[in-house]
Design a protein around this motif. Structure first.
Motif, PDB file in Angstrom:
ATOM      1  N   UNK A 252       0.817  -1.216   0.000  1.00 41.47           N
ATOM      2  CA  UNK A 252       0.000   0.000   0.000  1.00 41.47           C
ATOM      3  C   UNK A 252       0.847   1.261   0.000  1.00 41.47           C
ATOM      4  N   UNK A 253       1.913   1.265   0.797  1.00 40.61           N
ATOM      5  CA  UNK A 253       2.790   2.436   0.845  1.00 40.61           C
ATOM      6  C   UNK A 253       3.491   2.648  -0.491  1.00 40.61           C
ATOM      7  N   UNK A 254       4.006   1.561  -1.077  1.00 38.11           N
ATOM      8  CA  UNK A 254       4.671   1.692  -2.376  1.00 38.11           C
ATOM      9  C   UNK A 254       3.682   2.154  -3.449  1.00 38.11           C
ATOM     10  N   UNK A 255       2.466   1.641  -3.407  1.00 34.44           N
ATOM     11  CA  UNK A 255       1.457   2.007  -4.401  1.00 34.44           C
ATOM     12  C   UNK A 255       1.166   3.497  -4.383  1.00 34.44           C
ATOM     13  N   UNK A 256       0.965   4.066  -3.197  1.00 33.13           N
ATOM     14  CA  UNK A 256       0.622   5.487  -3.130  1.00 33.13           C
ATOM     15  C   UNK A 256       1.839   6.355  -3.467  1.00 33.13           C
TER      16      UNK A 256
ATOM     17  N   UNK B 216      12.402   0.578  -2.086  1.00 29.76           N
ATOM     18  CA  UNK B 216      12.929   0.050  -0.829  1.00 29.76           C
ATOM     19  C   UNK B 216      11.803  -0.459   0.075  1.00 29.76           C
ATOM     20  N   UNK B 217      10.722   0.312   0.165  1.00 28.04           N
ATOM     21  CA  UNK B 217       9.596  -0.122   0.994  1.00 28.04           C
ATOM     22  C   UNK B 217       8.932  -1.355   0.395  1.00 28.04           C
ATOM     23  N   UNK B 218       8.760  -1.339  -0.938  1.00 25.94           N
ATOM     24  CA  UNK B 218       8.143  -2.484  -1.598  1.00 25.94           C
ATOM     25  C   UNK B 218       8.951  -3.752  -1.450  1.00 25.94           C
ATOM     26  N   UNK B 219      10.275  -3.617  -1.289  1.00 27.32           N
ATOM     27  CA  UNK B 219      11.101  -4.803  -1.069  1.00 27.32           C
ATOM     28  C   UNK B 219      10.676  -5.536   0.191  1.00 27.32           C
ATOM     29  N   UNK B 220      10.101  -4.783   1.150  1.00 27.79           N
ATOM     30  CA  UNK B 220       9.589  -5.437   2.349  1.00 27.79           C
ATOM     31  C   UNK B 220       8.495  -6.439   2.040  1.00 27.79           C
ATOM     32  N   UNK B 221       7.709  -6.183   0.972  1.00 24.11           N
ATOM     33  CA  UNK B 221       6.662  -7.122   0.591  1.00 24.11           C
ATOM     34  C   UNK B 221       7.249  -8.457   0.139  1.00 24.11           C
ATOM     35  N   UNK B 222       8.413  -8.399  -0.532  1.00 20.30           N
ATOM     36  CA  UNK B 222       9.096  -9.631  -0.914  1.00 20.30           C
ATOM     37  C   UNK B 222       9.479 -10.426   0.336  1.00 20.30           C
ATOM     38  N   UNK B 223       9.998  -9.718   1.341  1.00 15.74           N
ATOM     39  CA  UNK B 223      10.326 -10.378   2.594  1.00 15.74           C
ATOM     40  C   UNK B 223       9.095 -10.934   3.288  1.00 15.74           C
ATOM     41  N   UNK B 224       7.972 -10.197   3.220  1.00 18.28           N
ATOM     42  CA  UNK B 224       6.728 -10.701   3.799  1.00 18.28           C
ATOM     43  C   UNK B 224       6.317 -12.022   3.161  1.00 18.28           C
ATOM     44  N   UNK B 225       6.379 -12.078   1.824  1.00 15.45           N
ATOM     45  CA  UNK B 225       6.013 -13.311   1.127  1.00 15.45           C
ATOM     46  C   UNK B 225       6.987 -14.436   1.459  1.00 15.45           C
ATOM     47  N   UNK B 226       8.272 -14.103   1.566  1.00 17.31           N
ATOM     48  CA  UNK B 226       9.265 -15.099   1.938  1.00 17.31           C
ATOM     49  C   UNK B 226       8.992 -15.637   3.336  1.00 17.31           C
TER      50      UNK B 226
ATOM     51  N   UNK C 243      15.392  -4.452   4.084  1.00 12.15           N
ATOM     52  CA  UNK C 243      13.928  -4.455   4.014  1.00 12.15           C
ATOM     53  C   UNK C 243      13.403  -5.851   3.720  1.00 12.15           C
ATOM     54  N   UNK C 244      14.092  -6.589   2.841  1.00 12.57           N
ATOM     55  CA  UNK C 244      13.655  -7.950   2.511  1.00 12.57           C
ATOM     56  C   UNK C 244      13.801  -8.869   3.716  1.00 12.57           C
TER      57      UNK C 244
END
Length: 406
Positions: free
Chosen positions: A147-151, A253-263, A310-311
């Protein structure tokens, strides 16, 4: 009344993750439009700062209370109410002609946001019960970075129409998802038994599991936001010659956190112990924090390591969300436990940046790196020694996956 649960939890999970993403957009629109709002409403920085901190203050003060309300109201109805509050408050903010109404609307949005993000994972845990909730809860944990990366990506286009466009888009998205949840989310009965609200509150506040979850999310959020204070410095060293590029790199950088979330969700869903995943993620984050802060690297390499941080740290939220239902002291205290965990997240959000500023003033970036590393190592200790009903093992999370799936 409780209807039959769907055969697969994933359609409902994706709907609920979408509701979380829309809620995260409400958080991200304020920093994206801060300068435009200040200029349009002639707001001093001291007032404008409340647009950023309103959500954190609401969460730090009322997390567990809103969680208890969600338990009593029922997760589905609490989620709908939270989205409606966000939609109505965002529309009110879009029409604000001065700072008072705008800041007040942000506080109301914060209440709706917290209600939604406490209710949605409780609902996911219910609909995925018995079929492995770790995967769906791991998917849920991507809501904030996505959501943060999207906005951040969309804000340059939306700001062409003025800052109010972000508020109107946020309002419309929240109201649309409130309707979608009302029409398509499974019905789950609200808690009905003899346990009083006061008794549930007392049990939750005194139980070791919720306390550990609060501490872990507080340490994670504090370290994450403190280290990301380095990002503007990296961008000012030549990586971002324009605000649009700076926004894009920040979103990356923030969106990379989503990759870590999925991992993290995949690790837990395939058999990794949450305590092991948490310990390894926090330990690796401590090492990365020290390297980012102290190693003689160029700005591009430093930024790359921030992305890696972040990941790796993104593994933490899905492990915590997956663990929360089992750490609730009572079946009707899942929302309260999640609220307490999110209260820790917001305490970290509120305390992390000032602590980072103090460390940096005292000893520069090496002191900041040491502080972030100390927070991560403290989290390793909490995950390893204090988290109850979890097998204590420091084997690598992926080693158990390999063993279990031969």
């Amino acid at each position: 009344m409780t209807g039959a649960l769907p055969t697969s939890p994933w359609p409902a999970t994706l709907l609920l993750v979408g509701a979380g993403i829309v809620s995260a957009v409400q958080v991200g629109k304020a920093p994206a439009a801060l300068q435009a709002v200040q200029t349009a409403l002639a707001m001093p920085l001291s007032q404008a700062a409340w647009l950023l901190s309103a959500f954190g203050v609401v969460g730090a003060m009322f997390g567990i209370a809103i969680g208890l309300v969600a338990d009593r109201l029922g997760a589905r109805r609490a989620l709908i109410a939270g989205l409606l509050l966000q939609g109505v408050a965002s529309a009110a903010g879009a029409m604000a002609q001065g700072p008072v109404l705008l800041i007040t609307s942000r506080v109301v949005e914060g209440v709706g946001f917290l209600g939604a993000i406490v209710a949605a994972p409780a609902l996911i845990a219910h609909i995925a019960r018995g079929r492995g909730a770790s995967g769906p809860l791991g998917a849920w944990s991507t809501f904030m970075p996505v959501g943060m990366a999207l906005i951040l990506f969309a804000s340059p286009c939306l700001l062409l129409y003025g800052w109010r466009a972000l508020w109107w888009v946020g309002s419309a998205a929240a109201l649309v998802f409130a309707c979608a949840v009302a029409l398509h989310a499974p019905h789950v009965a609200a808690a009905r038994d003899n346990a009083s609200t006061a008794a549930l509150l007392r049990q939750t506040l005194l139980a070791r599991g919720p306390i550990c979850l609060l501490l872990l999310f507080m340490l994670y959020a504090g370290a994450w936001f403190a280290l990301f204070g380095l990002l503007p410095v990296v961008l000012q060293d030549g990586l971002a010659p324009s605000p649009a590029r700076a926004n894009a790199l920040t979103a990356l950088a923030i969106g990379a956190g989503a990759v870590g979330n999925l991992l993290g969700g995949a690790l837990v869903a395939h058999g990794a112990r949450p305590s092991s995943a948490l310990a390894w993620a926090f330990g690796a984050s401590a090492v990365l924090a020290l390297v980012v802060a102290t190693a003689p690297l160029g700005p591009a390499w430093r930024f790359g390591l921030v992305v890696v941080f972040a990941v790796i740290s993104g593994i933490v939220p899905p492990a915590l969300f997956a663990e929360a239902p089992s750490q609730a002291p009572h079946p009707n205290a899942v929302g309260a436990t999640l609220g307490m965990m999110m209260q820790g997240n917001n305490l970290g959000l509120v305390a992390g940046p000032p602590a980072a500023a103090a460390l940096t003033a005292a000893g520069g970036w090496p002191a900041l790196g040491a502080g972030v590393a100390a927070a991560a190592l403290a989290a390793v200790a909490v995950a390893w020694w204090l988290l109850p009903r979890t097998e204590r093992s420091l084997e690598a999370p992926w080693s158990r996956i390999s063993h279990d799936h031969r």
